[in-house]
Design a protein around this motif. Structure first.
Motif, mmCIF file in Angstrom:
data_model
loop_
_atom_site.group_PDB
_atom_site.id
_atom_site.type_symbol
_atom_site.label_atom_id
_atom_site.label_comp_id
_atom_site.label_asym_id
_atom_site.label_seq_id
_atom_site.Cartn_x
_atom_site.Cartn_y
_atom_site.Cartn_z
ATOM 1 N N LEU A 70 0.827 -1.204 0.000
ATOM 2 C CA LEU A 70 0.000 0.000 0.000
ATOM 3 C C LEU A 70 0.861 1.254 0.000
ATOM 4 C CD1 LEU A 70 -2.485 -1.050 2.839
ATOM 5 C CD2 LEU A 70 -2.796 -1.368 0.367
ATOM 6 N N ILE A 110 -8.697 0.897 2.470
ATOM 7 C CA ILE A 110 -8.609 0.356 1.120
ATOM 8 C C ILE A 110 -9.959 0.478 0.408
ATOM 9 C CG2 ILE A 110 -8.308 -1.771 -0.226
ATOM 10 C CD1 ILE A 110 -6.242 -2.629 1.935
ATOM 11 N N LEU A 117 -3.672 0.564 -3.376
ATOM 12 C CA LEU A 117 -3.189 -0.813 -3.409
ATOM 13 C C LEU A 117 -2.394 -1.026 -4.687
ATOM 14 C CD1 LEU A 117 -3.090 -3.821 -2.592
ATOM 15 C CD2 LEU A 117 -5.403 -4.062 -3.577
#
Length: 313
Positions: free
Chosen positions: A120, A204, A211
């Motif tokens: 990430l 996310i 991502l």
């Protein structure tokens, strides 16, 4: 498949069932609510139905998991005291002084589940994929800050392993656990985090972090789509596993009974749903296979610790 597993369970020697005549303690060496706890609780319910004995989850946190693990190591190897732990057990074996040996004090019973880590970045970081991340990191050595749950934690190891495989110099920023590291990634105080879906699912899914890739195959279908790091050409793969350990000396008949019960339990759709919410998948492997994987991880993490100078604080 499920019918064959159930028949195998029923066909096990009566001797093994006769030996397992008391309630089973399933020790989780971390606080309630963490990933080990989430993996253990539905499994305990399914095992109780298959073993004909109560299976009780006991959280024994402290000292990075070594307190609970130490209690299990000192218990009688009769199948009534077991431990659910994760890859962090292998990392701790490299950096912690413990009253037990991670490989010789325990009997691997079965692998339970796996999950890839996620690479990430913060939204304002210019990398859009692994190739551009590597290009930026190589052009500006030491300019990228990455977070971890603490020195010597599993996230620290897999990120340093990533840096070593890619020939990068990254700057480690340790936190007291993963939640503050995720918070700082969202805020842009660090640029990179390699963690699990469970640790960062909210940011996310809300689009507050980017991502770039998964560190291994096997992400549940409900996870966002992203490539695997190895598919980009970098020789790197890492995943987190959860497994069941017993004190060393577990009789083979009881080990076989437990493995058959676990294999059967993991085929249940409701366990798959619980594990998927954790970003994991049921992934049964035998005790021998799990023991070999544990040994490989300890050897790999020991090499990473030496090369990256990782020490617990």
């Amino acid at each position: 498949m499920k019918r064959r597993a159930t028949l195998a369970l029923l066909a096990l020697p009566a001797l093994a069932r006769a030996q397992l005549t008391r309630p089973v303690r399933l020790v989780v060496p971390f606080p309630p609510g963490g990933s080990n706890d989430v993996i253990a609780r539905p499994l305990a319910e399914k095992l109780a139905a298959r073993l004909g004995q109560p299976v009780v989850v006991e959280n024994r946190p402290g000292a990075g998991g070594s307190i609970g693990a130490g209690q299990v190591a000192q218990s009688a190897p009769d199948g009534t005291t077991l431990m659910v732990t994760s890859s962090s057990f292998a990392a701790s074996a490299v950096v912690q002084r413990t009253p037990y040996d991670a490989q010789t004090s325990f009997e691997a019973v079965a692998l339970l589940a796996r999950s890839p880590f996620l690479v990430l970045t913060t939204l304002d970081f210019p990398a859009r994929d692994i190739a551009s991340l590597l290009a930026i990191a190589r052009a500006r050595p030491g300019s990228i800050d990455f977070g971890s749950s603490g020195p010597g934690g599993i996230n620290h190891f897999v990120t340093e392993y990533f840096a070593l495989q890619a020939g990068l110099r990254l700057n480690h920023v340790p936190y007291r656990g993963m939640p503050p590291a995720v918070t700082d990634l969202v805020a842009g105080h660090i640029q990179l985090l390699i963690t699990t879906m469970a640790s960062a699912s909210g940011p996310i899914r809300d689009g507050r972090v980017r991502l770039l890739a998964y560190t291994a195959p096997g992400a549940p279908a409900s996870n966002p789509a992203a490539p695997i790091v190895r598919a980009t050409g970098l020789d790197y793969e890492a995943s987190i596993w959860w497994g069941l350990l017993a004190p060393r000396g577990l009789p083979p008949a009881i080990s076989a009974l437990l493995q058959a019960a676990i294999r059967d339990a993991l085929s249940e759709p409701d366990i798959a749903r619980v594990y998927e919410a954790e970003g994991a998948r049921p992934s049964f492997a035998s005790g021998a296979e799990f023991q070999a994987e544990l040994a490989r991880d300890i050897a790999r993490f020991r090499d990473v610790a030496t090369r990256a100078n990782i020490r617990a604080e």
